[in-house]
Structures are given as C-alpha cells and as structure tokens.
Design a protein around this motif. Sequence first.
Motif, PDB file in Angstrom:
ATOM      1  N   ALA A  13       0.821  -1.215   0.000  1.00 43.57           N
ATOM      2  CA  ALA A  13       0.000   0.000   0.000  1.00 43.57           C
ATOM      3  C   ALA A  13       0.849   1.256   0.000  1.00 43.57           C
ATOM      4  O   ALA A  13       0.532   2.240  -0.686  1.00 43.57           O
ATOM      5  N   ALA A  14       1.957   1.240   0.751  1.00 50.66           N
ATOM      6  CA  ALA A  14       2.783   2.438   0.885  1.00 50.66           C
ATOM      7  C   ALA A  14       3.779   2.602  -0.260  1.00 50.66           C
ATOM      8  O   ALA A  14       4.017   3.727  -0.718  1.00 50.66           O
ATOM      9  N   LEU A  15       4.346   1.504  -0.743  1.00 51.58           N
ATOM     10  CA  LEU A  15       5.454   1.585  -1.695  1.00 51.58           C
ATOM     11  C   LEU A  15       5.059   1.289  -3.134  1.00 51.58           C
ATOM     12  O   LEU A  15       5.807   1.630  -4.056  1.00 51.58           O
ATOM     13  N   VAL A  16       3.912   0.644  -3.325  1.00 47.48           N
ATOM     14  CA  VAL A  16       3.482   0.306  -4.682  1.00 47.48           C
ATOM     15  C   VAL A  16       2.288   1.145  -5.110  1.00 47.48           C
ATOM     16  O   VAL A  16       2.303   1.816  -6.146  1.00 47.48           O
ATOM     17  N   VAL A  17       1.233   1.122  -4.301  1.00 45.01           N
ATOM     18  CA  VAL A  17      -0.010   1.803  -4.694  1.00 45.01           C
ATOM     19  C   VAL A  17       0.120   3.318  -4.577  1.00 45.01           C
ATOM     20  O   VAL A  17      -0.240   4.060  -5.502  1.00 45.01           O
ATOM     21  N   LEU A  18       0.621   3.804  -3.429  1.00 52.22           N
ATOM     22  CA  LEU A  18       0.651   5.247  -3.189  1.00 52.22           C
ATOM     23  C   LEU A  18       1.411   6.030  -4.266  1.00 52.22           C
ATOM     24  O   LEU A  18       0.915   7.059  -4.742  1.00 52.22           O
ATOM     25  N   PRO A  19       2.607   5.602  -4.706  1.00 52.73           N
ATOM     26  CA  PRO A  19       3.301   6.384  -5.743  1.00 52.73           C
ATOM     27  C   PRO A  19       2.568   6.430  -7.082  1.00 52.73           C
ATOM     28  O   PRO A  19       2.849   7.318  -7.905  1.00 52.73           O
ATOM     29  N   LEU A  20       1.645   5.491  -7.314  1.00 50.22           N
ATOM     30  CA  LEU A  20       0.946   5.449  -8.600  1.00 50.22           C
ATOM     31  C   LEU A  20      -0.271   6.366  -8.642  1.00 50.22           C
ATOM     32  O   LEU A  20      -0.800   6.639  -9.727  1.00 50.22           O
ATOM     33  N   LEU A  21      -0.730   6.844  -7.494  1.00 54.21           N
ATOM     34  CA  LEU A  21      -1.964   7.631  -7.452  1.00 54.21           C
ATOM     35  C   LEU A  21      -1.677   9.090  -7.789  1.00 54.21           C
ATOM     36  O   LEU A  21      -0.651   9.639  -7.380  1.00 54.21           O
ATOM     37  N   PRO A  22      -2.574   9.736  -8.498  1.00 53.51           N
ATOM     38  CA  PRO A  22      -2.352  11.136  -8.895  1.00 53.51           C
ATOM     39  C   PRO A  22      -2.553  12.094  -7.731  1.00 53.51           C
ATOM     40  O   PRO A  22      -3.326  11.831  -6.805  1.00 53.51           O
ATOM     41  N   ASP A  23      -1.854  13.233  -7.795  1.00 51.82           N
ATOM     42  CA  ASP A  23      -2.004  14.274  -6.780  1.00 51.82           C
ATOM     43  C   ASP A  23      -3.132  15.246  -7.111  1.00 51.82           C
ATOM     44  O   ASP A  23      -3.571  15.995  -6.243  1.00 51.82           O
ATOM     45  N   GLU A  24      -3.586  15.236  -8.359  1.00 46.87           N
ATOM     46  CA  GLU A  24      -4.628  16.164  -8.771  1.00 46.87           C
ATOM     47  C   GLU A  24      -6.008  15.614  -8.418  1.00 46.87           C
ATOM     48  O   GLU A  24      -6.224  14.401  -8.417  1.00 46.87           O
ATOM     49  N   PRO A  25      -6.971  16.502  -8.106  1.00 47.17           N
ATOM     50  CA  PRO A  25      -8.337  16.042  -7.818  1.00 47.17           C
ATOM     51  C   PRO A  25      -8.929  15.310  -9.021  1.00 47.17           C
ATOM     52  O   PRO A  25      -8.650  15.644 -10.178  1.00 47.17           O
ATOM     53  N   VAL A  26      -9.764  14.323  -8.758  1.00 51.06           N
ATOM     54  CA  VAL A  26     -10.341  13.505  -9.821  1.00 51.06           C
ATOM     55  C   VAL A  26     -11.818  13.794 -10.026  1.00 51.06           C
ATOM     56  O   VAL A  26     -12.438  13.181 -10.911  1.00 51.06           O
ATOM     57  N   ASP A  27     -12.382  14.699  -9.255  1.00 52.44           N
ATOM     58  CA  ASP A  27     -13.808  15.013  -9.381  1.00 52.44           C
ATOM     59  C   ASP A  27     -13.966  16.422  -9.933  1.00 52.44           C
ATOM     60  O   ASP A  27     -13.035  17.228  -9.875  1.00 52.44           O
ATOM     61  N   PRO A  28     -15.132  16.748 -10.483  1.00 55.42           N
ATOM     62  CA  PRO A  28     -15.333  18.077 -11.088  1.00 55.42           C
ATOM     63  C   PRO A  28     -15.239  19.230 -10.102  1.00 55.42           C
ATOM     64  O   PRO A  28     -15.007  20.369 -10.504  1.00 55.42           O
ATOM     65  N   TRP A  29     -15.418  18.957  -8.800  1.00 55.12           N
ATOM     66  CA  TRP A  29     -15.423  20.025  -7.799  1.00 55.12           C
ATOM     67  C   TRP A  29     -14.058  20.238  -7.157  1.00 55.12           C
ATOM     68  O   TRP A  29     -13.900  21.111  -6.320  1.00 55.12           O
ATOM     69  N   GLY A  30     -13.089  19.427  -7.540  1.00 56.23           N
ATOM     70  CA  GLY A  30     -11.747  19.577  -6.987  1.00 56.23           C
ATOM     71  C   GLY A  30     -11.640  19.197  -5.532  1.00 56.23           C
ATOM     72  O   GLY A  30     -10.853  19.784  -4.780  1.00 56.23           O
TER      73      GLY A  30
END
Length: 413
Positions: free
Chosen positions: A147-164
């Motif tokens: 979860a910490a070393l594989v999944v977390l680095p792959l997730l985007p830092d930008e909001p994914v919803d229209p409302w930010g």
Amino acid sequence: MAMDWNAAPTGLATALGIGLLIGAVRERQHAERIGMAGVRTHTLLALAGALAAGFGTATLLVTLLAVALLGLASYRISRERDPGLTGEVAMLVTVLLGALAQQAHALAAALGVVVAILLWAKAPLRRLSRDLISETEMQDGLVLAAAALVVLPLLPDEPVDPWGVLQLSMLWRIVVLIMAVGMLGHVAGRAVGTRRGLPVAGFFSGFASSTAAVVSFGQRGRKHPAMQRPAAAAALLANLASLLLLVAVVGTVSPALALAAAWPMAAAAAGLLLVAATGLLRSTETGDPQGDSSARAFHLTHAMLIALLIALVMLLSEVLLRLFGEAGAMLGAAIAALAELHAAGATIARLASLGEISPVEARWALVALLASTTLAKTLLAFTSGGAGYGWRVGFGLVLMTVAAAVTTAFTTY
C-alpha cells in the motif's frame, strides 16, 4: 573517465574501514570455518573495489566478475557443510561498497555499517522471521508495504472530481496511515505481553475504532462489575489513541492547521490521560492478557471504509458549502463527527487548507467535532456499560472537550 587520484585517499580509507568491519563480523561469527573470507579477504575486496572504480567502469566489471567466480568456486567447495550464500554475496557487496566509497564515502560508510549489522544479526533475524512473526503478521506487513510503496506512488495528486475535492493520493495516505498505526500498535502490544493488560488493549484498539472500544469495554464492565473502573480507563485510552489519529489525519490534509491546533489537542489529550490514569491507579484489576500473534495488526477494509467516509463527508461538505456557505460545511462536519471523527476532521482540514475558513474558525471547528463525538460516545457508554461506566467515560470525554475549548480561547496560533 578515470578519477582524480589526488582525491582518492578519503575513498580508499573509507573502503579500508568497510572491509575491516565486514570482515571482522564474518570472522567472529564463523571462527570455526576454515577457508572462510574474513578480515583480510574483505579488506582486500573493498580496496579492490575502490581501486577498480578509480580505473573506470570496465575495470570494476572485470573485478566483480572475478570475485563472483571466486565466490562460486568457494561455494562449490563449502556447500555440503554450509549451503547458505551469505558469505559469497557479502564478498560482492564489499567490492561494490569499496567502489561506492570513491564517489560517496559517507553513504558507503553508512551502508557498510548496515551490512555489518545484518551479517551480525543472523540469529536474531532468523528468530524474528521464523518464530516471533506469525503468518498473519507477515501477511499484514506485506499488505502495508504494498500500500505504501506500490499503490501510493501510482496515485495522482490532482483532484479527480469536477469540484476539486477528492485527491486520491491524499485519501490513500490516510489509509496507509491508519494501517501503519495499527501495525505499530499491534507490535507494541505483542512486545508488552501480559504485563500491561487492559490499558494496552484499550489504547491500541482506539486506532481501529474508539467507538467500538467504548461499547466493547462497556459490555465487559457490565458483565464484570469489578472491572468497571479499568474498563472505563481503557475506553478513555482508546479515545486518546483516536485523538492522536485525528491529529495525524488533520496534519496529512493541512499541516498548518495541525500546527495551529497543537496546544488545544495537547490539552484534550492531557484531560483524557488524567482521568484514565486516575481510574487505573484506583483499580486493582490486572486486565486481560495480550500478545495474541494470530490477531490482525489492522483491517484493510476498515482503513478503506474510513477513507471512503472521508471522501463522502468532503463531498457533502462541498455541497453544503456551495449552498449555505462555510457555516453549512462546518455543520455537516459536526454531524458527521457523531459517527466518524476522522472523516469530519479531514473535512475541516480541507476547508482550512483551501482558505474557506480562517485558522481561528478551524480550531473552533475541531473543538466542535470533539463536542459532537463526546455526546455520541457518552450516550453509547451509558447504554453499553451502565451508569457507573457511563459517568466515568463521559467525565473523561467532557474534560477532553472543555480542555480543548479553554486552550483554544486563551492561546494564539
């Protein structure tokens, strides 16, 4: 490109120290083994790596190949009485550390110490991996690492919803945080064993669910009236853990708010700890044994559920913010705190990080969340454990809220 040999003495001296250290550890641990690579061999290997690095990459590769062939020959001779590959691998690592010493001597020296510790700790590490860590704990550790070393680095830092509002990396950091705290608590509980009993169980259960802990200890106190006082203390320690986790969640979303609310949260924690300690000192009950290796260190579904609730509360808060302004958003968070304190705290932290509410308003909003959760958990304490348990838990929770409110009123950020 060849290096400047005038700057080589520092690297060579570092390589010499690395070889002596690793060789000394190997020789002390295998003094009975004839023909083993010891102090002299590892020192020469480290110096060979440092010299080869100075002549260039091709020379270093040839040196590594030669050492690998020597290690293979040594293994073929010794595999009957010592089938392990640690000694042969250590020879290659020593060469590489010697080479690294020419480029980054401080890093090479630090890694040399780490390698020496790993080689020295053969028996403790074997006991840890084979005897102390259960299959369940190993599985939980691998899940946390993934979860910490594989999944977390792959997730985007930008909001994914229209409302930010929804930032996947931030939400997953909260999941990792909850799992890591659960793992830390589980390890600490295993280390303490049966000597601490109920207080340890109470504190570390709060990282999972302080609400469930209040109900669970209340039922235990109702079933065994003599345990009401230590059960109430354990429930308050669970809420102390929950409060610490709230601070960590708020800090993940808005470090500035966590810093601004440091004194009120510290006062709230002191209030809980004072009442819990008083209950424990007045009790003669030793509590339940701990140290169950088959217990889960954390529940991934629980951590993800909290993250989902945080996301939902954030979306609800955004809706209320757009409809009724900041008052509506904070009201929604306060209502959410009746069921899930950390989700509500993350919402307040997000509003503060976006500048929707001022730091002063954010601090008072956190106090309101504590008041909301105090109301809900006090009612649960009376329902699950009876009047005696309920009064003790309620007093501790009220003191927590009052301490936070008074400190907020008389301190600045």
